[in-house]
Design an enzyme around this catalytic site. Structure first.
Site, PDB file in Angstrom:
ATOM      1  N   SER A   1     -23.612  -4.776  30.408  1.00 24.98           N
ATOM      2  CA  SER A   1     -22.759  -5.433  31.712  1.00 24.98           C
ATOM      3  C   SER A   1     -21.695  -6.119  31.184  1.00 24.98           C
ATOM      4  O   SER A   1     -20.919  -5.508  30.811  1.00 24.98           O
ATOM      5  CB  SER A   1     -23.901  -6.718  31.953  1.00 24.98           C
TER       6      SER A   1
ATOM      7  N   HIS B   1     -24.649  -2.420  36.305  1.00 27.30           N
ATOM      8  CA  HIS B   1     -26.070  -2.397  37.424  1.00 27.30           C
ATOM      9  C   HIS B   1     -25.806  -1.722  39.235  1.00 27.30           C
ATOM     10  O   HIS B   1     -25.921  -2.158  39.716  1.00 27.30           O
ATOM     11  CB  HIS B   1     -26.318  -3.811  38.182  1.00 27.30           C
TER      12      HIS B   1
END
Length: 202
Positions: free
Chosen positions: A116, A157
């Site tokens: 991330s 994501h």
């Protein structure tokens, strides 16, 4: 450039990447999450790596001196930079000089794993990530230029499970003409080996 594994969320691709290159010891950098009281996802990542059979040692950039960080990196085979706020992460990397230290180490062959925010920070710029993370969490950050190890902007994501489809679609519409966006679903990772790049399952 050496080998990079840039993960969106899940860590399924880690064992083959690390052990396949002779590594077993991972330095874990949780800095991106240090501004949050609840860091459950970081605890999960750390636990997952240990369950995968790795020796995991935390490297706390906001506590260690530059020489202590360098010494800690000498004792590991790979570095894992976890998720959180990418603007805070970049700010700390610059303030501590670890941006240059990591760049030198990675160019010299150290394996880099980023999840991330840890994946996003190595790209060309983090400006588009302002729709996913709060830039005001890093008030001292004066430039959104990333580490520049790749010429893309990693968007984690991208399946919308974490932040919602509307935000991901808005990011693509607003920034797609200005940046080369690499959209990664939570079960994907970008594997970078020299000039070769491939999206793999994770």
């Amino acid at each position: 450039m050496a080998d990079l594994l840039l993960l969106s969320r899940w860590l399924g691709a880690v064992p083959e990447f690390v052990t396949g290159r002779g590594g077993a010891r991972i330095g874990f950098i949780p800095t991106a999450s240090s501004i949050y009281p609840d860091r459950a996802w970081v605890d999960l990542d750390r636990r997952t790596l240990r369950e995968q059979g790795f020796t995991v040692t935390d490297i706390e950039l906001e506590i260690l001196s530059a020489s202590e960080t360098a010494a800690a990196l000498d004792d590991v085979d790979a570095v894992f930079v976890s998720g959180g706020n990418v603007f805070h992460l970049l700010s700390v990397l610059r303030r501590t000089g670890v941006d240059r230290l990591l760049t030198d180490r990675v160019h010299a062959g150290m394996l880099y794993l980023g999840a991330s925010a840890g994946a996003c920070v190595v790209g060309a710029d983090i400006e588009p990530l302002g729709l996913l993370d709060d830039p005001t969490e890093a008030p001292d950050l004066t430039s959104t230029t990333g580490l520049g190890w790749i010429d893309e902007v990693i968007v984690p994501h991208a399946d919308g499970i974490v932040s919602g489809r509307a935000v991901v679609d808005e990011l693509r519409i607003r920034y797609g003409s200005r940046f080369t966006l690499r959209m990664l679903a939570d079960d994907q990772a970008l594997l970078v080996s020299g000039s070769e790049r491939s999206v793999i399952s994770s």
